[in-house]
Design a protein around this motif. Structure first.
Motif, PDB file in Angstrom:
ATOM      1  N   TYR A  13      96.990  33.298  48.663  1.00 29.29           N
ATOM      2  CA  TYR A  13      95.907  34.238  48.381  1.00 29.29           C
ATOM      3  C   TYR A  13      95.787  35.160  49.589  1.00 29.29           C
ATOM      4  N   GLY A  44      90.019  21.350  47.212  1.00 28.00           N
ATOM      5  CA  GLY A  44      90.824  22.366  47.879  1.00 28.00           C
ATOM      6  C   GLY A  44      92.305  22.079  47.934  1.00 28.00           C
ATOM      7  N   ALA A  45      92.767  21.065  47.197  1.00 30.08           N
ATOM      8  CA  ALA A  45      94.188  20.677  47.276  1.00 30.08           C
ATOM      9  C   ALA A  45      95.106  21.669  46.567  1.00 30.08           C
ATOM     10  N   GLY A  46      94.564  22.402  45.588  1.00 30.77           N
ATOM     11  CA  GLY A  46      95.406  23.368  44.859  1.00 30.77           C
ATOM     12  C   GLY A  46      95.505  23.084  43.361  1.00 30.77           C
ATOM     13  N   LYS A  47      94.669  22.197  42.837  1.00 30.65           N
ATOM     14  CA  LYS A  47      94.745  21.813  41.412  1.00 30.65           C
ATOM     15  C   LYS A  47      94.375  23.001  40.500  1.00 30.65           C
ATOM     16  N   SER A  48      93.220  23.600  40.772  1.00 32.98           N
ATOM     17  CA  SER A  48      92.782  24.707  39.898  1.00 32.98           C
ATOM     18  C   SER A  48      93.737  25.889  40.003  1.00 32.98           C
ATOM     19  N   GLU A  86      87.641  25.078  34.893  1.00 40.61           N
ATOM     20  CA  GLU A  86      86.660  24.424  35.750  1.00 40.61           C
ATOM     21  C   GLU A  86      85.365  25.245  35.635  1.00 40.61           C
ATOM     22  N   HIS A 195      89.422  14.645  40.672  1.00 38.45           N
ATOM     23  CA  HIS A 195      89.442  13.946  41.954  1.00 38.45           C
ATOM     24  C   HIS A 195      88.697  12.627  41.826  1.00 38.45           C
TER      25      HIS A 195
HETATM   26  N1  LIG Z   1      90.494  33.447  44.961  1.00 36.09           N
HETATM   27  C1  LIG Z   1      90.773  32.813  46.094  1.00 36.09           C
HETATM   28  N2  LIG Z   1      90.905  33.488  47.241  1.00 36.09           N
HETATM   29  C2  LIG Z   1      91.210  32.873  48.407  1.00 36.09           C
HETATM   30  N3  LIG Z   1      91.417  31.533  48.502  1.00 36.09           N
HETATM   31  C3  LIG Z   1      91.304  30.810  47.383  1.00 36.09           C
HETATM   32  C4  LIG Z   1      90.970  31.401  46.122  1.00 36.09           C
HETATM   33  N4  LIG Z   1      90.947  30.414  45.187  1.00 36.09           N
HETATM   34  C5  LIG Z   1      91.230  29.272  45.832  1.00 36.09           C
HETATM   35  N5  LIG Z   1      91.446  29.508  47.143  1.00 36.09           N
HETATM   36  C6  LIG Z   1      91.814  28.512  48.167  1.00 36.09           C
HETATM   37  O1  LIG Z   1      93.001  27.856  47.730  1.00 36.09           O
HETATM   38  C7  LIG Z   1      92.951  26.475  48.074  1.00 36.09           C
HETATM   39  C8  LIG Z   1      93.121  25.645  46.806  1.00 36.09           C
HETATM   40  O2  LIG Z   1      91.974  25.848  45.978  1.00 36.09           O
HETATM   41  P1  LIG Z   1      91.866  25.218  44.514  1.00 36.09           P
HETATM   42  O3  LIG Z   1      90.613  25.746  43.917  1.00 36.09           O
HETATM   43  O4  LIG Z   1      93.130  25.454  43.788  1.00 36.09           O
HETATM   44  O5  LIG Z   1      91.720  23.656  44.852  1.00 36.09           O
HETATM   45  P2  LIG Z   1      91.275  22.431  43.934  1.00 36.09           P
HETATM   46  O6  LIG Z   1      92.229  21.322  44.203  1.00 36.09           O
HETATM   47  O7  LIG Z   1      91.129  22.886  42.522  1.00 36.09           O
HETATM   48  O8  LIG Z   1      89.850  22.073  44.544  1.00 36.09           O
HETATM   49  P3  LIG Z   1      88.506  21.465  43.868  1.00 36.09           P
HETATM   50  O9  LIG Z   1      88.794  20.012  43.532  1.00 36.09           O
HETATM   51  O10 LIG Z   1      87.496  21.597  44.968  1.00 36.09           O
HETATM   52  O11 LIG Z   1      88.190  22.299  42.665  1.00 36.09           O
HETATM   53  C9  LIG Z   1      91.622  26.255  48.784  1.00 36.09           C
HETATM   54  O12 LIG Z   1      91.854  26.338  50.171  1.00 36.09           O
HETATM   55  C10 LIG Z   1      90.777  27.432  48.329  1.00 36.09           C
HETATM   56  O13 LIG Z   1      89.815  27.789  49.287  1.00 36.09           O
END
Ligand SMILES: Nc1ncnc2c1ncn2[C@@H]1O[C@H](COP(=O)(O)OP(=O)(O)OP(=O)(O)O)[C@@H](O)[C@H]1O
Length: 292
Positions: A13, A44-48, A86, A195
């Motif tokens: 990003y 914040g692992a990257g799932k979404s 989500e 999670h």
């Molecule tokens: N639009 C964005 N702009 C900048 N950074 C982003 C954006 N979306 C996500 N991130 C970053 O990318 C990384 C992964 O985020 P993501 O939402 O994919 O994690 P996640 O595993 O789904 O977390 P959670 O369980 O908290 O939902 C995080 O560091 C987050 O801050």
């Protein structure tokens, strides 16, 4: 053909002031047809990000994703998919009935299968009584249930669910587990993120664990569970007496203990394996205590 294929996916990003976040690094995963696959990782692992890339909502920096053999960034590939985002948000002034009719219309469902299907789905998710109330009056858990209803209503073959148990109480979570198990019985494919590891243990065939955007491992849940027997709890009672005694023994000590208790005339009331749960395994990966 794989139901979902993720190949060498990377995502950076880029913020306005040149701030970069590396959300995914060279992630590859294959989800078989008919499999329930859990995608686990801490916040914040990257799932979404992964799920949004599969659904064409976020563009990958590198790599590719496909659904049933078709490039998933092309809309037609996603017709076979039910997607739960989500934190779903819906049109506040529609009620659940109107919204599901809208979703059915998007999938070009004729009213004959659609109307009974809507009724069945709303009843399953315990939204039938609230079906004519505007969704702005729904609680968080009810909104999540509408999210699940719109996933189910067109009966797709592949389900991609971002935190499906989020915002639900224990009864709602148990219902979602039952729904996922029913989908598996019907040969559907479910790929979902979470999670909450305890929710995943009982319903997944395999899980992947992701940490800081990198895949750590892909494991079969039954393998973790069967390898995870670390000992046994034994309960026995002396014949004719009310009091029972408990013993914790290792796998190696079990036979010797049971032989001894029988010789001493004890009645064996319980022999229960103590196992390593998926949560222990997850924590050991996330806390860096073990690697596969
Ligand atoms: N639009 C964005 N702009 C900048 N950074 C982003 C954006 N979306 C996500 N991130 C970053 O990318 C990384 C992964 O985020 P993501 O939402 O994919 O994690 P996640 O595993 O789904 O977390 P959670 O369980 O908290 O939902 C995080 O560091 C987050 O801050």
């Amino acid at each position: 053909m794989q139901a979902v294929e993720i190949s060498n996916l990377s995502k950076i990003y880029r913020g306005k002031r040149g701030v970069c976040v590396e959300a995914l690094r060279d992630l590859s995963l294959s989800i078989d047809q008919g499999e329930v696959f859990g995608f686990l990782g801490p916040n914040g692992a990257g799932k979404s990000t992964t799920i949004k890339i599969i659904m064409g909502l976020v563009k990958a920096t590198h790599g590719s994703t496909s659904i049933m053999g078709k490039d998933s960034t092309v809309g037609v590939a996603r017709e076979a998919v039910g997607y739960l985002p989500e934190n779903p948000a819906f049109y506040d002034y529609l009620n659940a009935l109107e919204y599901l009719r809208f979703v059915g219309g998007m999938f070009k469902m004729p009213s004959e299968p659609l109307e009974p299907r809507i009724e069945q789905t709303l009843k399953l998710l315990e939204l039938w009584d609230a079906r004519k109330r505007p969704m702005r009056s729904y609680s968080k858990g009810m909104v999540q249930r509408v999210g699940l209803a719109q996933v189910l209503v067109h009966d797709p073959d592949v389900y991609i669910l971002d935190e499906p148990m989020s915002g639900l109480d224990p009864v709602g979570r148990a219902l979602v587990k039952d729904i996922i198990l029913d989908l598996r019985r019907r040969g559907k494919t479910v790929f979902f993120s979470s999670h909450i590891v305890n929710d995943v243990e009982k319903i997944c065939d395999r899980v992947a664990i992701i940490l800081n955007g990198e895949l750590q491992c892909v494991v079969r849940v039954d393998q973790i569970m069967s390898e995870g027997v670390i000992g046994y709890q034994v309960r026995s009672r002396r014949s004719g007496r009310g009091d029972s005694s408990d013993y914790d023994v290792s796998k190696e000590e079990l036979t010797e203990l049971l032989d001894r208790l029988r010789i001493e005339g004890e009645e064996i009331l319980l022999v229960e394996p103590r196992r390593r749960h998926l949560e222990d395994f997850f924590l050991s990966i996330v806390e860096g205590k073990s690697k596969i």
